[in-house]
Design an enzyme around this catalytic site. Structure first.
Site, mmCIF file in Angstrom:
data_model
loop_
_atom_site.group_PDB
_atom_site.id
_atom_site.type_symbol
_atom_site.label_atom_id
_atom_site.label_comp_id
_atom_site.label_asym_id
_atom_site.label_seq_id
_atom_site.Cartn_x
_atom_site.Cartn_y
_atom_site.Cartn_z
ATOM 1 N N HIS A 145 0.868 -1.199 0.000
ATOM 2 C CA HIS A 145 0.000 0.000 0.000
ATOM 3 C C HIS A 145 0.890 1.229 0.000
ATOM 4 C CE1 HIS A 145 -3.874 2.120 1.289
ATOM 5 N NE2 HIS A 145 -2.966 3.079 1.145
ATOM 6 N N HIS A 187 1.527 5.393 -1.666
ATOM 7 C CA HIS A 187 1.184 6.568 -2.477
ATOM 8 C C HIS A 187 2.477 7.176 -2.996
ATOM 9 C CE1 HIS A 187 -2.991 6.668 -0.962
ATOM 10 N NE2 HIS A 187 -2.437 6.161 0.126
ATOM 11 N N LYS A 236 -9.056 -0.395 -6.245
ATOM 12 C CA LYS A 236 -9.093 0.278 -4.944
ATOM 13 C C LYS A 236 -10.441 0.952 -4.744
ATOM 14 C CE LYS A 236 -7.848 1.952 -1.055
ATOM 15 N NZ LYS A 236 -6.827 2.855 -0.600
ATOM 16 N N HIS A 238 -10.555 0.950 1.377
ATOM 17 C CA HIS A 238 -10.387 1.952 2.440
ATOM 18 C C HIS A 238 -11.603 1.781 3.342
ATOM 19 C CE1 HIS A 238 -8.922 5.826 4.160
ATOM 20 N NE2 HIS A 238 -10.128 5.745 4.674
ATOM 21 N N HIS A 248 -4.757 -0.703 5.639
ATOM 22 C CA HIS A 248 -4.317 0.064 6.818
ATOM 23 C C HIS A 248 -5.301 -0.032 7.989
ATOM 24 C CE1 HIS A 248 -6.962 2.852 4.799
ATOM 25 N NE2 HIS A 248 -6.051 3.307 3.976
ATOM 26 N N ASP A 308 1.331 2.589 3.599
ATOM 27 C CA ASP A 308 0.475 3.771 3.396
ATOM 28 C C ASP A 308 1.309 5.045 3.462
ATOM 29 O OD1 ASP A 308 -1.770 5.234 2.818
ATOM 30 O OD2 ASP A 308 -2.531 5.235 4.863
HETATM 31 C C1 NCD Z 1 -3.775 9.043 1.957
HETATM 32 C C2 NCD Z 1 -3.308 10.102 0.959
HETATM 33 O O1 NCD Z 1 -2.768 11.122 1.389
HETATM 34 O O2 NCD Z 1 -3.425 9.886 -0.260
HETATM 35 N N1 NCD Z 1 -3.877 9.651 3.259
HETATM 36 C C3 NCD Z 1 -3.857 9.027 4.446
HETATM 37 O O3 NCD Z 1 -4.059 9.700 5.467
HETATM 38 N N2 NCD Z 1 -3.607 7.750 4.553
HETATM 39 C C4 NCD Z 1 -5.072 8.434 1.520
HETATM 40 C C5 NCD Z 1 -5.440 7.184 2.264
HETATM 41 O O4 NCD Z 1 -4.793 6.155 2.134
HETATM 42 O O5 NCD Z 1 -6.409 7.239 3.010
HETATM 43 ZN ZN ZN Z 2 -3.372 5.045 1.542
#
Ligand code: NCD
Ligand code: ZN
Length: 352
Positions: free
Chosen positions: A17, A19, A103, A140, A179, A252
């Site tokens: 996971h 970003h 997702k 999510h 998460h 995450d």
């Molecule tokens: C994530 C993001 O910033 O893209 N933020 C977070 O607080 N985890 C999005 C997500 O995974 O919920």
């Molecule tokens: Zn995330």
């Protein structure tokens, strides 16, 4: 896996996971993940989101073109589910090995989720198709209803939405509850068959809501799902170190600039890619469970996704070091602060 007095050697882990964002931010954060991890599931919540096979191919190309010296790192792409997603597009992406998973963001549950799903009926056809072809759904798991208390949103989603799909509507759908942050989340996953799994972040194993809110508000510890009471952190630590194959590593890591975190309405997301594997190692050591570490970090994820574990290894050594590196973004002069900035870690990757 080898555990020596001051060292551990594990199969190279994957991040299930992540970003990575795009543009300069992508360029700046990607090397940290590629330095330690073999593969990563790349979240599709860009603006606009990745909703088609061609978007995902282009995004994957942009990621790969930034992998200088780490060309073996494999980004695994995901499709952002909307009310209008076409089951044929999802299936084509899966068979063409572009999409690894879909997702699901409940609309308005988190960062860049405004294109997410507004009514479960709207995605019934896609979920049915995914169940049929064995394609994982990454969830999510928070109810987005503004009436529901932010600390209860995960438990509410599990009770009122997920349990229904799992037990009634799509019992064979492969689902990763992303998460997880609660005892309820961990217990739900333990109670299910092997087609339900969960990722757990380093931060939810380390912080609770007091760390976020007591003695001053800490915007760099704000993420979604929000950190909960300490009993939940303890339940997550037990779950990941228990050897149960349904729990695996997903950082995450979600970078935002300091100016967007330290603001009147700060963004949710914690950037932890630099030291995630070292933080997880400390948690397993504190739990006297280092022998379970490789399963969580490197084996359970591939097993769930039907992939082979990586062939390379990573070595961590017991060695104190301070997290003191903020990332400078070239264009807008802003910076990204890593999780636990200024604090000491006691494990360090020494060979990878
Ligand atoms: C994530 C993001 O910033 O893209 N933020 C977070 O607080 N985890 C999005 C997500 O995974 O919920
Ligand atoms: Zn995330």
């Amino acid at each position: 896996m080898k555990i020596l007095k001051n060292k551990i050697k594990i199969i190279r882990p994957d991040d299930w996971h992540l970003h990575l964002r795009d543009g300069e931010m992508l360029k700046s954060v990607l090397p940290y993940t590629a330095a330690h991890f073999g593969r990563a599931i790349i979240m599709p919540n860009l603006t606009p989101p990745i909703t088609s096979v061609s978007d995902a191919i282009d995004y994957r190309d942009r990621i790969k073109s930034n992998l200088i010296g780490k060309e073996n790192f494999e980004p695994l792409m995901t499709c952002y589910l909307t009310d209008h997603t076409d089951p044929d597009e999802v299936e084509r992406g899966f068979y063409e090995k572009v999409f690894t998973a879909v997702k699901l963001y409940p609309a308005r549950a988190t960062t860049n989720s405004e294109f997410g799903v507004t009514k479960w009926n709207n995605v019934h056809g896609v979920l049915e198709r995914m169940e049929k072809i064995g394609m994982p759904l990454l969830v999510h798991g928070e109810e987005a209803d503004p009436e529901i208390d932010i600390f209860d949103r995960e438990a509410f989603f599990i009770d009122n939405v997920l349990s229904g799909w799992v037990r009634n509507d799509f019992p064979a759908l492969n689902i990763v509850l992303e998460h997880i942050t609660t005892k309820e989340g961990a217990e739900f996953v333990k109670s299910c068959e092997k087609n339900i799994a969960a990722t757990v972040t380093p931060h939810h194993l380390v912080i609770n809501r007091n760390d976020l809110l007591a003695g001053g508000i800490r915007p760099h510890l704000y993420c979604l799902p929000i950190a909960k009471r300490d009993k939940h952190r303890r339940a997550l630590r037990s779950a990941v170190t228990s050897g149960n194959r349904s729990f695996f590593l997903g950082t995450d890591s979600a970078p935002h600039t300091n100016s967007s975190k330290e603001s009147d309405c700060g963004c949710a997301g914690i950037f932890n890619a630099q030291n995630a594997i070292e933080i997880y190692a400390s948690v397993f050591e504190e739990m006297n469970a280092l022998e379970e570490f490789e399963k969580f970090a490197s084996l359970n994820g591939p097993n769930f996704y039907g992939l082979e574990p990586n062939r390379e290894y990573l070595v961590l050594e017991k060695k104190n070091h301070r997290i003191d590196e903020e990332i400078e973004l070239p264009d807008d002069q802003d910076t990204i602060r890593p999780f636990l900035f200024g604090e000491e870690l006691n494990w360090r990757v020494v060979d990878g």
